[in-house]
Design a protein around this motif. Structure first.
Motif, PDB file in Angstrom:
ATOM      1  N   SER A  40       0.826  -1.205   0.000  1.00 53.18           N
ATOM      2  CA  SER A  40       0.000   0.000   0.000  1.00 53.18           C
ATOM      3  C   SER A  40       0.861   1.256   0.000  1.00 53.18           C
ATOM      4  O   SER A  40       2.022   1.257   0.442  1.00 53.18           O
ATOM      5  CB  SER A  40      -0.917   0.016   1.229  1.00 53.18           C
ATOM      6  N   ILE A  41       0.254   2.348  -0.458  1.00 51.72           N
ATOM      7  CA  ILE A  41       0.931   3.651  -0.432  1.00 51.72           C
ATOM      8  C   ILE A  41       0.189   4.621   0.484  1.00 51.72           C
ATOM      9  O   ILE A  41       0.372   5.830   0.397  1.00 51.72           O
ATOM     10  CB  ILE A  41       1.061   4.241  -1.853  1.00 51.72           C
ATOM     11  N   ASP A  42      -0.654   4.076   1.353  1.00 53.20           N
ATOM     12  CA  ASP A  42      -1.396   4.908   2.301  1.00 53.20           C
ATOM     13  C   ASP A  42      -1.191   4.352   3.707  1.00 53.20           C
ATOM     14  O   ASP A  42      -0.167   3.724   3.990  1.00 53.20           O
ATOM     15  CB  ASP A  42      -2.883   4.967   1.916  1.00 53.20           C
ATOM     16  N   ASN A  43      -2.144   4.544   4.578  1.00 59.33           N
ATOM     17  CA  ASN A  43      -2.005   4.115   5.975  1.00 59.33           C
ATOM     18  C   ASN A  43      -2.654   2.768   6.268  1.00 59.33           C
ATOM     19  O   ASN A  43      -3.039   2.495   7.414  1.00 59.33           O
ATOM     20  CB  ASN A  43      -2.618   5.185   6.894  1.00 59.33           C
ATOM     21  N   THR A  44      -2.759   1.919   5.265  1.00 63.61           N
ATOM     22  CA  THR A  44      -3.403   0.619   5.468  1.00 63.61           C
ATOM     23  C   THR A  44      -2.717  -0.192   6.561  1.00 63.61           C
ATOM     24  O   THR A  44      -3.390  -0.790   7.418  1.00 63.61           O
ATOM     25  CB  THR A  44      -3.414  -0.185   4.152  1.00 63.61           C
ATOM     26  N   ASP A  45      -1.413  -0.245   6.549  1.00 67.51           N
ATOM     27  CA  ASP A  45      -0.697  -1.037   7.552  1.00 67.51           C
ATOM     28  C   ASP A  45      -1.001  -0.548   8.962  1.00 67.51           C
ATOM     29  O   ASP A  45      -1.186  -1.356   9.882  1.00 67.51           O
ATOM     30  CB  ASP A  45       0.809  -1.002   7.294  1.00 67.51           C
ATOM     31  N   ILE A  58      -0.711 -10.824  10.177  1.00 68.58           N
ATOM     32  CA  ILE A  58      -0.549 -10.010   8.971  1.00 68.58           C
ATOM     33  C   ILE A  58       0.640 -10.532   8.171  1.00 68.58           C
ATOM     34  O   ILE A  58       1.740 -10.700   8.705  1.00 68.58           O
ATOM     35  CB  ILE A  58      -0.346  -8.528   9.325  1.00 68.58           C
ATOM     36  N   ILE A  59       0.413 -10.791   6.891  1.00 71.76           N
ATOM     37  CA  ILE A  59       1.461 -11.229   5.974  1.00 71.76           C
ATOM     38  C   ILE A  59       1.635 -10.146   4.918  1.00 71.76           C
ATOM     39  O   ILE A  59       0.695  -9.844   4.169  1.00 71.76           O
ATOM     40  CB  ILE A  59       1.102 -12.569   5.307  1.00 71.76           C
ATOM     41  N   ASN A  60       2.783  -9.552   4.848  1.00 74.55           N
ATOM     42  CA  ASN A  60       3.042  -8.480   3.888  1.00 74.55           C
ATOM     43  C   ASN A  60       3.516  -9.056   2.557  1.00 74.55           C
ATOM     44  O   ASN A  60       4.383  -9.942   2.517  1.00 74.55           O
ATOM     45  CB  ASN A  60       4.080  -7.506   4.437  1.00 74.55           C
TER      46      ASN A  60
END
Length: 313
Positions: A40-45, A58-60
């Motif tokens: 992601s390029i936002d604050n999803t994490d 969580i698996i990235n």
């Protein structure tokens, strides 16, 4: 007996996915919840980490859009990663804009227990309500979106894979992870239809975020015409032509429903909603028969990625 939950997500903030509500809705049912979080390029994490539960893993990943450029393969591939990291006897799949209603948890748990040792049953079908434009209107047509789909499959089976653009699942022995739309050598799952509901909010987004979301999604299926996505906001069409929802949304959606902020972009006159062939004479006739004369969710024709064996309440 152990039940796993799983989903995939990328750019939840940019594209207005109810990912937190999605995960929260499953936690009372599952023993673990696998989240495959793309690049992601936002604050999803940060959003995912804000959910305080030791059930969540969580698996990235990085979406391989070069290997899977079209037909939604990348969604199926990411879903496969999530499924095959589950350790449960049964695995509940929720797409990141789907929310499980709390009234469905008991029937799902009872079904998982009842059919635990019946190896002929490979999955369960859940019923759908597809909301559109806002939280007060939904799509009744069975020929715009599925009214039931495989959302629970047996765990620990390496031959069960995500199907098409992650719409469903099939048995694909010795799968090479290339063609998620292949039919040859595949087998539909034997499924039981449960009286349990998923509420789908994929068409309930801030119109300013809906257009770029749809642009990205469409680009993962085929070549797109950039001119189609020039509008700053998405026009949902005349919502007065859709049925009004009289029920109760899942409890986890309460705050999100109250915070809807795009009323000024909605309209209740003029052109119809752009929901495929729904308003054609053929589909209006089919919809009438299906909604008035057939059992709930039964459909004339259309794609079915499953073999219906029985129903369970």
């Amino acid at each position: 007996m152990k039940i796993s939950g799983f989903t995939i997500i990328r750019n939840a903030e940019i594209y207005d996915f109810p990912i937190i509500e999605c995960i929260l809705s499953a936690l009372p049912l599952v023993d673990e919840f696998i989240v495959v979080a793309g690049n992601s390029i936002d604050n999803t994490d940060e959003m995912l980490k804000s959910i305080k539960s030791d059930k969540i893993k969580i698996i990235n990943t990085v979406w391989d859009t070069k290997k899977y450029p079209k037909k939604g393969y990348v969604y199926a591939n990411q879903t496969d990663i999530a499924l095959h990291n589950c350790t449960g006897d049964w695995c509940l799949y929720l797409q990141s804009d789907e929310v499980l209603h709390e009234n469905s948890i008991n029937v799902i748990r009872r079904a998982c227990e009842k059919f635990h040792d019946d190896k002929n049953i490979e999955g369960f079908l859940l019923k759908y309500i597809h909301f559109y434009g806002d939280y007060d209107h939904y799509i009744r047509s069975m020929h715009f979106a599925y009214q039931r789909e495989v959302r629970i499959v047996r765990g620990k089976n390496p031959d069960i894979h995500s199907r098409q653009d992650a719409q469903s699942f099939r048995v694909i022995p010795d799968f090479d992870y290339k063609d998620y739309w292949q039919k040859k050598g595949t087998k539909k799952l034997n499924c039981v239809l449960l009286d349990a509901y998923i509420y789908h909010y994929g068409w309930v987004r801030d119109p300013m975020k809906m257009t770029p979301k749809k642009k990205e999604q469409d680009s993962f299926h085929e070549e797109i015409d950039e001119k189609k996505y020039e509008s700053q906001y998405y026009d949902y069409g005349n919502l007065s032509l859709l049925p009004v929802f009289k029920g109760q949304h899942p409890e986890v959606m309460k705050d999100r429903v109250k915070s809807l902020s795009w009323q000024k972009y909605l309209r209740f006159e003029g052109e119809r909603p752009d929901i495929g062939k729904t308003y054609g004479l053929k589909y209006r006739f089919l919809n009438f028969i299906e909604n008035k004369l057939l059992r709930n969710g039964d459909r004339i024709g259309g794609l079915k990625n499953y073999i219906l064996k029985s129903r369970f309440k």
